[in-house]
Design an enzyme around this catalytic site. Sequence first.
Site, PDB file in Angstrom:
ATOM      1  N   TRP A  11     -10.694   8.103  -8.199  1.00 41.52           N
ATOM      2  CA  TRP A  11     -12.134   8.296  -8.366  1.00 41.52           C
ATOM      3  C   TRP A  11     -12.976   7.120  -7.893  1.00 41.52           C
ATOM      4  O   TRP A  11     -14.201   7.203  -7.884  1.00 41.52           O
ATOM      5  CB  TRP A  11     -12.445   8.595  -9.838  1.00 41.52           C
ATOM      6  CG  TRP A  11     -12.120   9.998 -10.243  1.00 41.52           C
ATOM      7  CD1 TRP A  11     -11.635  10.999  -9.439  1.00 41.52           C
ATOM      8  CD2 TRP A  11     -12.264  10.571 -11.553  1.00 41.52           C
ATOM      9  NE1 TRP A  11     -11.481  12.149 -10.171  1.00 41.52           N
ATOM     10  CE2 TRP A  11     -11.858  11.917 -11.474  1.00 41.52           C
ATOM     11  CE3 TRP A  11     -12.705  10.066 -12.778  1.00 41.52           C
ATOM     12  CZ2 TRP A  11     -11.875  12.767 -12.570  1.00 41.52           C
ATOM     13  CZ3 TRP A  11     -12.712  10.912 -13.871  1.00 41.52           C
ATOM     14  CH2 TRP A  11     -12.302  12.255 -13.770  1.00 41.52           C
ATOM     15  N   HIS A  98      -4.898  -0.895  -2.641  1.00 39.96           N
ATOM     16  CA  HIS A  98      -5.802   0.028  -1.940  1.00 39.96           C
ATOM     17  C   HIS A  98      -6.586  -0.750  -0.880  1.00 39.96           C
ATOM     18  O   HIS A  98      -6.954  -1.906  -1.093  1.00 39.96           O
ATOM     19  CB  HIS A  98      -6.755   0.706  -2.928  1.00 39.96           C
ATOM     20  CG  HIS A  98      -7.540   1.807  -2.283  1.00 39.96           C
ATOM     21  ND1 HIS A  98      -8.659   1.557  -1.531  1.00 39.96           N
ATOM     22  CD2 HIS A  98      -7.334   3.145  -2.244  1.00 39.96           C
ATOM     23  CE1 HIS A  98      -9.110   2.716  -1.055  1.00 39.96           C
ATOM     24  NE2 HIS A  98      -8.328   3.687  -1.479  1.00 39.96           N
ATOM     25  N   GLY A 176     -12.593   8.304   3.533  1.00 39.71           N
ATOM     26  CA  GLY A 176     -14.011   8.606   3.349  1.00 39.71           C
ATOM     27  C   GLY A 176     -14.760   8.945   4.626  1.00 39.71           C
ATOM     28  O   GLY A 176     -15.982   9.038   4.628  1.00 39.71           O
ATOM     29  N   GLY A 237      -9.532  10.748  -2.622  1.00 42.17           N
ATOM     30  CA  GLY A 237     -10.753  10.180  -3.196  1.00 42.17           C
ATOM     31  C   GLY A 237     -11.792  11.255  -3.447  1.00 42.17           C
ATOM     32  O   GLY A 237     -11.746  11.987  -4.437  1.00 42.17           O
ATOM     33  N   GLY A 238     -12.745  11.373  -2.523  1.00 35.03           N
ATOM     34  CA  GLY A 238     -13.913  12.235  -2.697  1.00 35.03           C
ATOM     35  C   GLY A 238     -13.617  13.641  -3.206  1.00 35.03           C
ATOM     36  O   GLY A 238     -14.293  14.135  -4.115  1.00 35.03           O
TER      37      GLY A 238
HETATM   38  P1  PGA Z   1     -10.934   9.825   0.536  1.00 34.50           P
HETATM   39  O1  PGA Z   1     -10.309   8.482  -0.113  1.00 34.50           O
HETATM   40  O2  PGA Z   1     -10.049  10.965   0.101  1.00 34.50           O
HETATM   41  O3  PGA Z   1     -12.321   9.929  -0.059  1.00 34.50           O
HETATM   42  O4  PGA Z   1     -10.927   9.640   2.003  1.00 34.50           O
HETATM   43  C1  PGA Z   1      -8.919   8.301  -0.203  1.00 34.50           C
HETATM   44  C2  PGA Z   1      -8.593   6.977  -0.851  1.00 34.50           C
HETATM   45  O5  PGA Z   1      -9.317   5.993  -0.600  1.00 34.50           O
HETATM   46  O6  PGA Z   1      -7.622   6.871  -1.640  1.00 34.50           O
END
Ligand code: PGA
Length: 257
Positions: A11, A98, A176, A237-238
């Site tokens: 998140w 990360h 992202g 992530g998103g």
């Molecule tokens: P994302 O991020 O799915 O928003 O591209 C992945 C992550 O940074 O673990």
Amino acid sequence: MTRRKLLIGNWKMFKTATEARAFAAGLNTESGAKQAAASVDLAVCPPFTAISALADALPEYVKVGAQNVYFEEQGAFTGEISAAMLADNGVTFAIVGHSERRTLFGETDEAVGKKAVVAVKHGLTPVICVGENLAERDANQTAEVVARQTRAAIAGLSSEQVAASVVAYEPVWAIGSGRTPEPEDAEAVIDGIRKVISEEKGSAAAKSVRILYGGSVKPENIAAFGAQPNIDGALVGGASLEASSFARMATALSGGN
Ligand code: PGA
């Protein structure tokens, strides 16, 4: 060797504890997530402040992870959180290395290795992130960069500990951005990571360790990554912020629609 598929939501710096509880309530109404959990491991990594609330509110088939952990046991380290503190709050996974930690907060390969060691010591499963940035990719250095990051991250772990760990291949340019590598290209890099792990820790560890793909994964593309023989799931992530989207990804990864 069958490796269970794994979906982990990251998140980042989104959601208060109140918002995290609302996500958990939403997930409880998604029957698809529960069905998928029969064949896919599920976890969400909220900000530290929402860990406790989420650990209480999530259905038992979704585990809670942390986005970071400090490598010291305790002491005068203002602002840091130890592995023991996380374990005591119901955390099972800890993301280490990360790319946002590496680039924005100066996390080194050496620090990532120490974090993996302390996580394992306290019963947490490290989720070791590796991945090249755009300049490295353009210079054809992808294999070299992920090999270096992987070696440093697993240096202090035994073969058995590596076997039980998780690696996430996340090309920095895909995070992202809405852009992803072709699943076959991610597969080739991940196959290379398994070879590095085999060289360092033996073939049993390389066969058991789960390796995820991460970077702009969403319900529409997760199945294509999960269908690759060496890709064991995704770090997202998103698209993990909405319960319905998380549940759709779980279903797609389990082979449903
Ligand atoms: P994302 O991020 O799915 O928003 O591209 C992945 C992550 O940074 O673990």
